[in-house]
Write a protein that holds these residues in place. Sequence first.
Motif, PDB file in Angstrom:
ATOM      1  N   GLY A 207       0.295   9.198   4.874  1.00 12.93           N
ATOM      2  CA  GLY A 207       0.680   8.370   3.442  1.00 12.93           C
ATOM      3  C   GLY A 207       1.082   6.735   4.127  1.00 12.93           C
ATOM      4  N   ALA A 208       2.215   6.032   3.566  1.00  7.31           N
ATOM      5  CA  ALA A 208       2.151   4.536   3.585  1.00  7.31           C
ATOM      6  C   ALA A 208       3.114   4.138   5.079  1.00  7.31           C
ATOM      7  CB  ALA A 208       3.022   3.814   2.161  1.00  7.31           C
ATOM      8  N   TRP A 260      -0.265   5.494  -5.372  1.00  5.98           N
ATOM      9  CA  TRP A 260      -1.008   5.729  -4.501  1.00  5.98           C
ATOM     10  C   TRP A 260      -0.655   4.214  -3.665  1.00  5.98           C
ATOM     11  CZ3 TRP A 260      -1.955   9.494  -1.831  1.00  5.98           C
ATOM     12  CH2 TRP A 260      -2.948   9.729  -0.464  1.00  5.98           C
ATOM     13  N   HIS A 261      -0.234   4.573  -2.630  1.00  2.61           N
ATOM     14  CA  HIS A 261       0.566   3.386  -1.730  1.00  2.61           C
ATOM     15  C   HIS A 261       1.341   2.325  -2.347  1.00  2.61           C
ATOM     16  CE1 HIS A 261      -2.164   4.712   1.762  1.00  2.61           C
ATOM     17  NE2 HIS A 261      -1.527   5.884   1.781  1.00  2.61           N
TER      18      HIS A 261
END
Length: 587
Positions: A207-208, A260-261
Amino acid sequence: MKQFYLLCNMLFAVTTLFSQNNKLITFFEKSNYLETPRYDSTISFCKQLAKVSAIIHYASFGESPEGRELPLLIADKDKLTNPELIKKTGRAILLIQACIHAGEPDGKDAGLMLFRDFIANPEISKLLNNVTVVFIPIYSVDGHERFSAYNRINQNGPKEMGWRTNANNLNLNRDYIKAEAPETKAWLTLFNKWNPDFFIDCHVTDGADYIYPLTYGLEINGNMDSKLTNWQKNTYLPYVTNAMEKANYPIFPYVSFREWHDIESGLESWVTPPLLSQGYTAIANCPGLLIETHMLKDYKTRVFATYKMLVYTLEVLNNSGKELMQLEQAANDFSSTEKFRKTPFPLSFEYSKDSVFIDFKGKEFTKEISDLSGGLWFKFGSDYKDYKLPYFNNLKPTSFAQLPEYYIVPRQYAFIEEILKSHNIKYFKINYDTTLSANTYKFKNVTLGTSSNEGHQKVQSFEMNIITLNLKLIYGSIVIPMNQEKSKIIAHLLEPKSPASLLQWGYFNSIFEQKEYGESYVLEPLAIEMLKDSSIKSSYEKEVKNNPNFPKDSYAILNWFYTHSKYKDEQQNIYPIGKVFNGKISN
Ligand SMILES: [Zn+2]
């Protein structure tokens, strides 16, 4: 002279301890914190620990598909290895698990240092005063030996690591309810033998980018007994959050961005369904901590963050383990009561529109359009940035079940017996043929997955109504009484609306299949005859109106008449598991 001997003895003791401790430096430490040991090296280190200290015990709790031992370390200050005897001492039992995803080995290296420090560091060995620690250094042992530098594309070390799945390419962290993998069966036996009071599962996130070296998941959003939820929120969480902050390893809940992100879209929490480890321990009334270290942090930082989290958890359990154990006992007792069954049981959850604002230490980023794909991607800068973000952490149940006195599994679905045994669920078999009035579900608008998921064709969506039917039971059919501690696990196995249910995993897909068909030369005249009935005519017209594709499909039209005729399959789309609410069933 005597003094000289004493001095010599002391020197000998110190030297021996020193050389032992030197041998007890972990592979991770020797590698300058860059590498993680292979299976054989891990096992021999575990055995070395058990050899030099009587308070450490090495055992195996099962065998993998490729024939490897599943390793287990136990640290108990009285050298006990029998959970029943340990329970009698009043000590809490902590179960720590690493490498369920063997590409994420942080917990293994943190746990091995912790067990070494139980021997070598008096400050750490004190943590065994009120707690016994049971540690699985490598759970997915076969996946662990699929060793490569290229197994985790997003992850910053170690140099090489294992693979996400077991040797059958199954994700063990989706197998907790269906219990198909040999590793899961062995784990469930271990879990039921030890009945831990607290569980930790160690992972590395994807992920981020953000500042936190460690994010955590706790089941505090509605799927646990309310008093156990409060204990986690009010006793456990404030202590570890504060301690980790002071130790320079700030932590944050394990969240997703709503888009998303895209940090600015806000953060969302969830309830972990019991197909995952801590979702499973939650419905077994054992709080489970999910550790997700941040994949972009270097390996040393991640392992030490995990180590600290284990130590601070042990501190809480030393101080508040007794209270936790009492709450767990009360929750277990309550799970088998009529009062529990009379309350609608939540099976799935979704976050509501309510949010709170929360401080989040993220990173600067820009949104870029890819020259290659034309898609959007997020490019993180090197500077940290303080965000104030909406946090959607108010979870609401989206489906409930009314729990019966008994679930009934007809003999022809006896495959369920093995799953019941794995979960240590009590049941009996009837030794006579009978017919019982029971509730069950009738499904419609069922859609099935178009790709394989853990080797299954999952049921993606459906509607269902409750129906009552006379369930024909043959000698050997299974009766599961709900007045038992495992009632929540039984409900998640057998209630179709649970995201972990056997139905959603596709175990009952054959009930959705049409097995008999009418030929057109039979259905054409039958349809004309049936349309003379005004109620059939109006429901046919409704179908034509509501389903635009229907009138274009001549076969669907004829089959509609078949499925509305007396020839239709009365059992199609009917769930074969019965629910009995009143009365007593004996074997
Ligand atoms: Zn993982």
